[in-house]
Design a protein around this motif. Structure first.
Motif, PDB file in Angstrom:
ATOM      1  N   ASP A  76     -29.347 -10.865  13.788  1.00  0.00           N
ATOM      2  CA  ASP A  76     -27.973 -10.624  13.357  1.00  0.00           C
ATOM      3  C   ASP A  76     -27.521 -11.755  12.431  1.00  0.00           C
ATOM      4  N   ILE A  77     -28.203 -11.844  11.329  1.00  0.00           N
ATOM      5  CA  ILE A  77     -27.888 -12.865  10.332  1.00  0.00           C
ATOM      6  C   ILE A  77     -26.573 -12.518   9.633  1.00  0.00           C
ATOM      7  N   VAL A  78     -26.362 -11.221   9.386  1.00  0.00           N
ATOM      8  CA  VAL A  78     -25.109 -10.757   8.789  1.00  0.00           C
ATOM      9  C   VAL A  78     -24.459  -9.751   9.737  1.00  0.00           C
ATOM     10  N   GLN A  79     -23.215  -9.394   9.436  1.00  0.00           N
ATOM     11  CA  GLN A  79     -22.482  -8.459  10.290  1.00  0.00           C
ATOM     12  C   GLN A  79     -22.668  -7.007   9.847  1.00  0.00           C
ATOM     13  N   HIS A  80     -22.685  -6.777   8.554  1.00  0.00           N
ATOM     14  CA  HIS A  80     -22.732  -5.413   8.035  1.00  0.00           C
ATOM     15  C   HIS A  80     -23.871  -5.310   7.031  1.00  0.00           C
ATOM     16  N   GLY A  81     -25.067  -5.080   7.534  1.00  0.00           N
ATOM     17  CA  GLY A  81     -26.225  -5.060   6.661  1.00  0.00           C
ATOM     18  C   GLY A  81     -26.435  -3.746   5.941  1.00  0.00           C
ATOM     19  N   ASP A  82     -25.588  -2.771   6.222  1.00  0.00           N
ATOM     20  CA  ASP A  82     -25.863  -1.412   5.777  1.00  0.00           C
ATOM     21  C   ASP A  82     -25.035  -0.980   4.578  1.00  0.00           C
ATOM     22  N   GLY A  83     -24.526  -1.900   3.807  1.00  0.00           N
ATOM     23  CA  GLY A  83     -23.788  -1.523   2.611  1.00  0.00           C
ATOM     24  C   GLY A  83     -22.288  -1.564   2.810  1.00  0.00           C
ATOM     25  N   GLN A  84     -21.572  -0.762   2.046  1.00  0.00           N
ATOM     26  CA  GLN A  84     -20.116  -0.785   2.087  1.00  0.00           C
ATOM     27  C   GLN A  84     -19.590  -0.361   3.457  1.00  0.00           C
ATOM     28  N   PHE A  85     -18.557  -1.020   3.926  1.00  0.00           N
ATOM     29  CA  PHE A  85     -17.935  -0.620   5.179  1.00  0.00           C
ATOM     30  C   PHE A  85     -16.423  -0.718   5.018  1.00  0.00           C
ATOM     31  N   ARG A  86     -15.683  -0.207   5.984  1.00  0.00           N
ATOM     32  CA  ARG A  86     -14.234  -0.212   5.883  1.00  0.00           C
ATOM     33  C   ARG A  86     -13.610  -0.731   7.156  1.00  0.00           C
ATOM     34  N   HIS A 130     -27.711  -5.584  13.251  1.00  0.00           N
ATOM     35  CA  HIS A 130     -26.769  -5.607  12.122  1.00  0.00           C
ATOM     36  C   HIS A 130     -27.444  -5.852  10.777  1.00  0.00           C
ATOM     37  N   ASP A 131     -28.746  -6.124  10.783  1.00  0.00           N
ATOM     38  CA  ASP A 131     -29.427  -6.535   9.555  1.00  0.00           C
ATOM     39  C   ASP A 131     -30.202  -5.417   8.873  1.00  0.00           C
ATOM     40  N   TYR A 132     -30.205  -4.217   9.453  1.00  0.00           N
ATOM     41  CA  TYR A 132     -30.942  -3.103   8.863  1.00  0.00           C
ATOM     42  C   TYR A 132     -30.127  -2.417   7.768  1.00  0.00           C
ATOM     43  N   ASP A 133     -30.836  -1.766   6.835  1.00  0.00           N
ATOM     44  CA  ASP A 133     -30.148  -0.999   5.799  1.00  0.00           C
ATOM     45  C   ASP A 133     -29.348   0.146   6.406  1.00  0.00           C
ATOM     46  N   ARG A 148     -27.134   7.324  14.200  1.00  0.00           N
ATOM     47  CA  ARG A 148     -28.477   7.455  13.671  1.00  0.00           C
ATOM     48  C   ARG A 148     -29.273   6.211  14.023  1.00  0.00           C
ATOM     49  N   PRO A 149     -30.593   6.324  14.132  1.00  0.00           N
ATOM     50  CA  PRO A 149     -31.398   5.150  14.516  1.00  0.00           C
ATOM     51  C   PRO A 149     -31.466   4.117  13.402  1.00  0.00           C
ATOM     52  N   LEU A 150     -31.657   2.855  13.787  1.00  0.00           N
ATOM     53  CA  LEU A 150     -31.854   1.797  12.808  1.00  0.00           C
ATOM     54  C   LEU A 150     -33.107   2.077  11.991  1.00  0.00           C
ATOM     55  N   ALA A 151     -33.036   1.830  10.710  1.00  0.00           N
ATOM     56  CA  ALA A 151     -34.190   2.066   9.848  1.00  0.00           C
ATOM     57  C   ALA A 151     -34.034   1.297   8.546  1.00  0.00           C
ATOM     58  N   ASP A 152     -35.170   1.012   7.935  1.00  0.00           N
ATOM     59  CA  ASP A 152     -35.249   0.422   6.592  1.00  0.00           C
ATOM     60  C   ASP A 152     -34.786  -1.043   6.563  1.00  0.00           C
ATOM     61  N   ALA A 153     -35.448  -1.795   5.710  1.00  0.00           N
ATOM     62  CA  ALA A 153     -35.133  -3.217   5.606  1.00  0.00           C
ATOM     63  C   ALA A 153     -35.317  -3.704   4.183  1.00  0.00           C
ATOM     64  N   SER A 198     -42.233 -13.977  14.939  1.00  0.00           N
ATOM     65  CA  SER A 198     -40.896 -13.427  14.730  1.00  0.00           C
ATOM     66  C   SER A 198     -41.031 -11.908  14.756  1.00  0.00           C
ATOM     67  N   LEU A 199     -40.523 -11.265  15.814  1.00  0.00           N
ATOM     68  CA  LEU A 199     -40.724  -9.828  15.993  1.00  0.00           C
ATOM     69  C   LEU A 199     -39.432  -9.052  15.814  1.00  0.00           C
ATOM     70  N   GLU A 200     -39.531  -7.915  15.154  1.00  0.00           N
ATOM     71  CA  GLU A 200     -38.391  -7.048  14.936  1.00  0.00           C
ATOM     72  C   GLU A 200     -37.734  -6.651  16.258  1.00  0.00           C
TER      73      GLU A 200
END
Length: 384
Positions: A76-86, A130-133, A148-153, A198-200
């Motif tokens: 959890d390096i960032v809070q919103h890793g998935d692009g734009q949020f509101r 929080h770090d996934y796309d 939806r499940p976490l995916a993509d990095a 370092s494991l996902e």
């Protein structure tokens, strides 16, 4: 000729010398808990990122004094890793939102971590949820979509993957798997070479297969693992290994911590420690619970130390008031390895506040003081 007594003394001395560490030394490994609130664009800035910067600068400044040989982030390096949020605009009519661009969060984290990567301290990073796309959306009001499940990095790989400026060309960075979500590093301390994995988050079988190959390729090296989810806070469940599978990976092949223990950890005698973050409790008066310790025996009978540290709910700043510091307040876990006494001393310090947690019986995080500062014996994995 040697007398029997002299022969016994000589044999005893030889045995002690053989069992002694190769080099008497005290060295330190730093653990950086969830930094998401420092990076968060929707929280007071630059207050948060400046705390993150100060935390990284402290590690660099203390490298020689503490003999810091390695540092690890537990996700959890960032809070919103998935692009734009509101977010809802406080006090505005219902349905009034402000939209944020999360590139600022990745840039905040990158600025702070660059301080560490410009130093000679080896370090590893794992992603948190929080770090996934593709973040696992929450249910209920204001949810931006169906769960939806976490995916993509892709963004993780761009900023913190093997070809990023943080790791490319570093001789201590061994390699990676799956867009840099898994990686391994090596470092030395006390005359011994260590392997760090370092494991996902809740790694999949193929990630564990990759990790097994890495361990097999480095026989004799004691192993530390960092991953995001592993233990619950002590106040929630006594050293329970929880699973967020339904919330984060439903329909995917990811494994729970208990499954990872049974399928991978317990059968690898070289693994002696697992470090994690993720789990904490809601903040009350600036405090939250985010510590725990669990010790299990692997199939070889050796102890495996499992340690939780997540201080993101701590908001008490220099003025002593709740809410005056961005969640985390710079708290950092340090593990001091004393090869002469064969002890690992764990302590927790905030460069922002300039004080230690858990001292003089203080329940800094609302949990028992001995979860903030404690001591463990060297396990057999460090004595071979």
């Amino acid at each position: 000729m040697l007398t029997r007594r002299r022969m016994a003394h000589a044999l005893c001395a030889a045995l002690l010398a053989a069992a002694a560490p190769a080099q008497a030394e005290t060295f330190t490994v730093a653990v950086i808990p969830d930094t998401q609130n420092y990076s968060d664009a929707s929280l007071p800035q630059p207050r948060g990122v400046e705390t993150f910067v100060q935390q990284m600068q402290y590690l660099v400044d203390q490298q020689a004094t503490k003999n810091i040989v390695f540092a690890t982030f537990v996700g959890d390096i960032v809070q919103h890793g998935d692009g734009q949020f509101r977010t809802r605009v406080p006090g505005a009519p219902d349905g009034t939102y402000r939209y944020w661009d999360t590139r600022a969060e990745w840039d905040n984290a990158n600025r702070a971590i660059s301080i560490l990567s410009r130093s000679s301290i080896p370090f590893g990073m794992v992603p948190g949820n929080h770090d996934y796309d593709s973040y696992s959306w929450w249910d209920g009001e204001n949810s931006p979509g169906t769960r939806r499940p976490l995916a993509d990095a892709r963004v993780w790989n761009l900023y913190f993957g093997p070809e990023s400026r943080h790791f490319a060309g570093k001789n201590w960075y061994g390699g990676s798997f799956n867009q840099g979500l898994n990686s391994y590093q090596q470092f030395s301390g006390g005359g011994k070479r260590f392997l760090h994995l370092s494991l996902e988050m809740d790694p999949r079988p193929e990630a564990l297969a990759w990790a097994q190959k890495v361990i097999d390729a480095h026989p004799g090296q004691p192993v530390i693992i960092s991953t995001h989810e592993w233990l619950s806070p002590a106040s929630v469940a006594e050293a329970k290994r929880p699973s967020g599978y339904d919330a984060y990976f439903k329909g995917a092949a990811n494994l729970s911590p208990d499954e990872i223990w049974d399928k991978f950890i317990r059968m690898n005698p070289a693994i002696f420690m697992i470090l994690s973050g993720h789990h904490w409790t809601p903040t009350e008066n600036g405090l939250s619970h985010g510590e725990n310790l669990r010790i299990d025996r692997n199939d070889a009978g050796h102890p495996v130390y499992q340690i939780l540290q997540d201080y993101q709910g701590y908001t008490i700043g220099k003025d002593g008031q709740p809410g005056s510091a961005t969640g985390g307040a710079g708290w950092t876990r340090f593990m001091e390895f004393d090869t002469e006494k064969r002890k690992i001393r764990f302590y927790t310090y905030s460069p922002l506040l300039g004080r230690y947690a858990g001292r003089n019986g203080e329940k800094t995080f609302g949990t028992a003081a001995n979860l903030s500062e404690f001591e463990l014996d060297f396990p057999p994995q460090l004595l071979n």
